[in-house]
Design an enzyme around this catalytic site. Structure first.
Site, PDB file in Angstrom:
ATOM      1  N   ASP A   1      11.271   1.272   4.464  1.00  0.00           N
ATOM      2  CA  ASP A   1       9.961   1.263   3.811  1.00  0.00           C
ATOM      3  C   ASP A   1       8.960   0.695   4.819  1.00  0.00           C
ATOM      4  O   ASP A   1       9.016  -0.493   5.152  1.00  0.00           O
ATOM      5  CB  ASP A   1      10.024   0.401   2.548  1.00  0.00           C
ATOM      6  CG  ASP A   1       8.723   0.439   1.755  1.00  0.00           C
ATOM      7  OD1 ASP A   1       7.773   1.116   2.196  1.00  0.00           O
ATOM      8  OD2 ASP A   1       8.655  -0.214   0.689  1.00  0.00           O
TER       9      ASP A   1
ATOM     10  N   TRP B   1       9.722  -6.579  -2.684  1.00  0.00           N
ATOM     11  CA  TRP B   1       8.593  -6.132  -3.506  1.00  0.00           C
ATOM     12  C   TRP B   1       9.142  -5.802  -4.906  1.00  0.00           C
ATOM     13  O   TRP B   1      10.100  -5.020  -5.013  1.00  0.00           O
ATOM     14  CB  TRP B   1       7.990  -4.889  -2.847  1.00  0.00           C
ATOM     15  CG  TRP B   1       6.824  -4.286  -3.542  1.00  0.00           C
ATOM     16  CD1 TRP B   1       5.725  -4.922  -4.041  1.00  0.00           C
ATOM     17  CD2 TRP B   1       6.637  -2.883  -3.797  1.00  0.00           C
ATOM     18  NE1 TRP B   1       4.863  -4.010  -4.588  1.00  0.00           N
ATOM     19  CE2 TRP B   1       5.400  -2.757  -4.456  1.00  0.00           C
ATOM     20  CE3 TRP B   1       7.380  -1.739  -3.531  1.00  0.00           C
ATOM     21  CZ2 TRP B   1       4.887  -1.529  -4.860  1.00  0.00           C
ATOM     22  CZ3 TRP B   1       6.881  -0.513  -3.923  1.00  0.00           C
ATOM     23  CH2 TRP B   1       5.645  -0.410  -4.574  1.00  0.00           C
TER      24      TRP B   1
ATOM     25  N   LYS C   1      -2.567   0.402   3.275  1.00  0.00           N
ATOM     26  CA  LYS C   1      -3.060  -0.821   3.913  1.00  0.00           C
ATOM     27  C   LYS C   1      -3.684  -0.520   5.268  1.00  0.00           C
ATOM     28  O   LYS C   1      -4.774  -0.984   5.564  1.00  0.00           O
ATOM     29  CB  LYS C   1      -1.905  -1.825   4.098  1.00  0.00           C
ATOM     30  CG  LYS C   1      -1.029  -2.025   2.871  1.00  0.00           C
ATOM     31  CD  LYS C   1      -1.789  -2.655   1.742  1.00  0.00           C
ATOM     32  CE  LYS C   1      -0.989  -3.059   0.527  1.00  0.00           C
ATOM     33  NZ  LYS C   1       0.015  -2.248  -0.068  1.00  0.00           N
TER      34      LYS C   1
HETATM   35  C1  LMR Z   1       1.462  -5.569  -3.347  1.00  0.00           C
HETATM   36  O1  LMR Z   1       2.650  -5.844  -3.168  1.00  0.00           O
HETATM   37  O2  LMR Z   1       0.621  -6.405  -3.703  1.00  0.00           O
HETATM   38  C2  LMR Z   1       0.984  -4.169  -3.087  1.00  0.00           C
HETATM   39  O3  LMR Z   1       1.999  -3.420  -2.517  1.00  0.00           O
HETATM   40  C3  LMR Z   1       0.374  -3.546  -4.279  1.00  0.00           C
HETATM   41  C4  LMR Z   1       1.379  -3.115  -5.302  1.00  0.00           C
HETATM   42  O4  LMR Z   1       1.329  -1.945  -5.684  1.00  0.00           O
HETATM   43  O5  LMR Z   1       2.187  -3.922  -5.757  1.00  0.00           O
END
Ligand code: LMR
Length: 392
Positions: free
Chosen positions: A208, A128, A243
């Protein structure tokens, strides 16, 4: 002074929301930011949340401050779902605190790790994007390794190599389930190996867990986190309800710390409170209070679990359809069927992603990540054709 600041680009993922909204095409498809969508393309408030909110409006008699730890009823009510149901405190060695969303939990976990001497974070990539941003912002060093192999499996050997080089002052950041952005999770057997690797390792595990319940089920998706904490003396778990309770904008998360002994726990948590106080003082109450009311009420709990089951089943249905599409141009969609959660990363280049957007009205992250929950039985064929057209 202020004019010394350079212009910063908008967050690429969040900017996609605006680009998509501005597109007038009726058949546009939003596969960008990670929000769940129903078969009708909507992101409704959970029925259980609506009911809990009504209860909250009726029963809440004060909006006075809580503390930096937030709503501890919420924090504790989640614990049997995350940890071993028999003894979620692991003999009094785990406690937690509420955070503003999963991002707040990740931020606090990393800040706490830094405060106790961690200077390097080992992390599989891709990850991420905000993980790396937070790590950089905290002045920690990021050490990367490959998360997945070319054939779409989790690369245990790469993690093993990173951990074998790990030393005192390192932490490893692991996705508990539904890996963002690849959807490629470690298998239960791989988690067993990871737990063994971490046992006796000087590397502090940070898990996480942002998508529990969206992969295979609440228990199944906690397998990795549970195996890790059973193997090590200390760990941090960053949790998100954004989520699995659909509370995105209400920012509901929690940080849990497991300490080596019961005596250290209050001291460790006091550091979490101090860091939170300096950063955001106290987390927002509303969403966490709604989650607590659900988990305190059997009927609402059953309702929430049913809604979560429906989400998971729909995500599976989309994944199955993508999987049966198989080879689509140069893109093999087959592995998506056995990956987990909302995300998958397609091997598309920048031009192909731009063409999907300009020619077909399909919005996805520049990394090739798609939110599979943005696909419905009405638009999935269009998506498959579009991928085949740009990746021929
Ligand atoms: C995502 O990866 O789309 C979500 O976790 C929202 C975000 O805050 O990035």
């Amino acid at each position: 002074m202020l004019d010394r600041l350079d212009q910063q680009p908008p967050d690429a993922l969040l900017a996609l929301i605006k680009l998509h909204d501005a597109d007038p095409r009726a058949d546009k498809i939003d596969l960008g930011v990670g929000v769940y969508r129903t078969g009708q393309g909507e992101t409704p408030v959970f029925g259980a949340i609506k009911a809990a909110e009504q209860k909250l409006v009726k029963e809440q008699d004060s909006k006075s401050y809580l503390g930096p730890e937030g709503d501890m009823g919420f924090v504790h009510a989640l614990m049997p779902y995350i940890f071993d149901g028999e003894d979620p405190t692991i003999g009094g060695r785990i406690d937690g605190m509420q955070t503003p969303g999963g991002t707040g939990a990740v931020r606090l976990a990393l800040a706490l790790a830094k405060a106790c001497g961690v200077s390097r974070i080992l992390m599989g990539i891709p990850s991420w994007p905000n993980h790396a941003q937070i790590i950089k912002d905290l002045g920690l060093e990021l050490v990367t390794f490959a998360h997945a192999t070319d054939d779409g499996a989790a690369d245990l050997a790469a993690l093993e190599a990173a951990l074998s080089d790990g030393r005192e002052g390192d932490a490893v950041l692991l996705h508990g389930c539904c890996h963002n952005p690849t959807g490629v999770d470690y298998t239960p057997a791989q988690w067993d190996d990871i737990a063994q690797l971490l046992e006796g390792s000087p590397v502090l595990p940070i898990v996480d867990l942002a998508y529990q319940g969206l992969g295979h089920g609440m228990d199944e998706d906690a397998y990795g986190a549970r195996r890790v904490i059973a193997a090590v003396p200390e760990a941090l778990i960053a949790y998100s309800c954004d989520k699995n309770f659909g509370l995105y904008r209400d920012r509901v998360g929690a940080l849990y710390a497991m300490t080596a002994d019961t005596e250290s726990l209050a001291r460790v948590m006091s550091n979490g409170y101090a860091l939170a106080r300096a950063a955001w003082s106290m987390p927002p109450d509303h969403g966490a209070a709604a989650v607590r009311l659900i988990l305190e009420d059997e009927k609402l709990t059953a309702m929430w679990q049913d809604e979560l089951d429906q989400m998971r089943a729909r995500i599976r249905q989309v994944r199955d359809r993508l999987g049966t599409a198989g080879q689509v141009g140069s893109v093999d969609l087959t592995p998506l069927a056995h990956q987990n959660g909302m995300f998958a990363t397609l091997p598309l280049d920048k031009d192909q992603i731009a063409e999907l957007r300009s020619e077909h009205g399909i919005y996805m992250a520049g990394s090739g990540r798609i939110n599979v929950a943005g696909l419905t039985m009405d638009n999935i064929e269009k998506f498959i054709h579009a991928v085949s057209a740009v990746a021929s």
